[in-house]
Design an enzyme around this catalytic site. Sequence first.
Site, PDB file in Angstrom:
ATOM      1  CG  HIS A 224      -5.790  -3.335 -15.955  1.00  9.97           C
ATOM      2  ND1 HIS A 224      -4.610  -4.004 -16.209  1.00  9.97           N
ATOM      3  CD2 HIS A 224      -5.842  -2.322 -16.851  1.00  9.97           C
ATOM      4  CE1 HIS A 224      -3.990  -3.420 -17.213  1.00  9.97           C
ATOM      5  NE2 HIS A 224      -4.696  -2.390 -17.624  1.00  9.97           N
ATOM      6  CG  ASP A 241      -1.601  -1.294 -19.913  1.00 10.40           C
ATOM      7  OD1 ASP A 241      -2.601  -1.170 -19.192  1.00 10.40           O
ATOM      8  OD2 ASP A 241      -1.623  -1.906 -21.005  1.00 10.40           O
ATOM      9  CD  GLU A 275      -7.618  -3.980 -19.383  1.00 10.38           C
ATOM     10  OE1 GLU A 275      -7.983  -3.121 -20.195  1.00 10.38           O
ATOM     11  OE2 GLU A 275      -6.470  -4.501 -19.406  1.00 10.38           O
ATOM     12  CD  GLU A 276      -3.517  -5.576 -20.434  1.00  7.12           C
ATOM     13  OE1 GLU A 276      -4.090  -5.593 -21.545  1.00  7.12           O
ATOM     14  OE2 GLU A 276      -2.824  -4.616 -20.045  1.00  7.12           O
ATOM     15  CG  ASP A 303      -5.995   0.790 -18.282  1.00  7.62           C
ATOM     16  OD1 ASP A 303      -4.758   0.757 -18.189  1.00  7.62           O
ATOM     17  OD2 ASP A 303      -6.654  -0.033 -18.934  1.00  7.62           O
ATOM     18  CG  HIS A 384       0.068  -4.375 -24.369  1.00  9.47           C
ATOM     19  ND1 HIS A 384      -0.907  -4.035 -25.293  1.00  9.47           N
ATOM     20  CD2 HIS A 384      -0.479  -4.155 -23.148  1.00  9.47           C
ATOM     21  CE1 HIS A 384      -1.991  -3.627 -24.666  1.00  9.47           C
ATOM     22  NE2 HIS A 384      -1.753  -3.700 -23.362  1.00  9.47           N
TER      23      HIS A 384
END
Length: 503
Positions: A224, A241, A275-276, A303, A384
Amino acid sequence: MIFSTKHIILLKFESIKKNIMKRMKQLLLIVTVLVAFLSTAQETKNFYATMSLQDAKELKQDMPAGIEILAERRNEAAVYLTPEAGHYVHEKVLVHGPGYIYKASAEDAIAAIHKDKPVISNKMGAFTISEDAIVNAALDLVNTQNIEDQILELQNYGTRYHNRASATQAAEDLKTKWETMAADAGRTDVSVRLYNHSGTNMPSVIMTIEGSEEPLEFVIVGGHLDSTSNQGNNDAPGADDDASGISTITEAARTLFEVGFVPARTIEFMAYAAEEIGLVGSGEIAQEYSNNGVDVISAVQFDMTNYNGSANDISFITDHTSGTLNSFLMQLADHYNASGPHQISYSTSLCNYGCSDHASWTNEGYMASFPFEANFGQHNPNIHTPDDTFSVSGTADHAAKFTKLCIEYLIETAKSGNLSVDEHLADTITLIVDNGNLEYNLEATGRSFTSLRLYDMLGKTSMETSVSSNIGTVSLQNVSAGIYVASFVTENNTLVSKKIVVK
């Protein structure tokens, strides 16, 4: 003081100019606020999704006002979530991946959990290991610096959150980069397109290498392109990520171009959008492919590939994936990476519901796998957050291992195309490349040959020479390093061919 007419005009002009500048600043402020409001609007809206029933019930206990459970079936729930509840699931329940799958409406969410899961296709015949020469040559070409450069390039957007302009720009720039790679390699069998979505304004990017023999059979790898941060999505560098995954498959593609690999089946590289926020990009693509009956042999998700958090290099996620495909990837590692400079160790782990884009393919009945950077829970703790930067690892060595697995999977599943070595009698000839010479023995064929033709991996003739006996030596001093097909020609123009590696 007495002012001239000219002076008075200049003063009035300056006053008007200041007024205009003041109004422009006010207008700019209004536009800035409006853009900020529009860009965050989706982050403040409640939304529909499906998720694990157990997670939904636990969330209902923890945040009663944050979730409405619309329907339950088996181990899934259709839900209506507040943004706060979505963030809670994202960060607390699952840690990696959103933990839910976004749906456009209540009807779509309820229909999704009541849809009978399709039987996962099982194409064992597609999974064989036979392409040692070109795979080993490709592994030697993997460039760790290229992976690092690509990670930093994506990190430098600052954020790739799906509704930010920088996310769309990142997709457009990646499309250009992939197109340039293919053009530089002289590949006319490659195309790159943006895939526009209904669930997000950010497009996905898809690069296609058309299969030379079975163009309607697809082998897919992806990761992603978007990023997120629980501390504000304007600062979401997303180096691991999932800039690492995009960089992993980009280097795999570049390596296949450099080695001249021509696939029999069609290969697609996918950089998924959004994707998130619930696997939006991959979900729409996989559903369209399924609705159109596209024959996807299998799909592998990359990923997070660059954080070395466990004793083993790769952890194969075993839930919501195909055991058959997982087993094949492990066989590839056993065959190509058991020892030596390309050594890779592996283990298995779990990742739970809505973990990453592989789930989109699994939900549509396709075989999918997810090789992950570490055992679940031992992966990069900085994802994140604004701290998900390349400096956490400082090297792309770990991601390079995933690039090698990606190369092995693509070549062995798509197989060599129009220059296949499976022609009749191929196993009866012996070819050895040594000190710039090709030593050949054709005695076991029982045939007489008149000439040798050497083709590069794009099918172009690199050399042609006559042969006078079935045992002999041909100089390769004027042949560049690379993978070639050596074809010996009989008097009636029958070809007996094998691949060789010229170093």
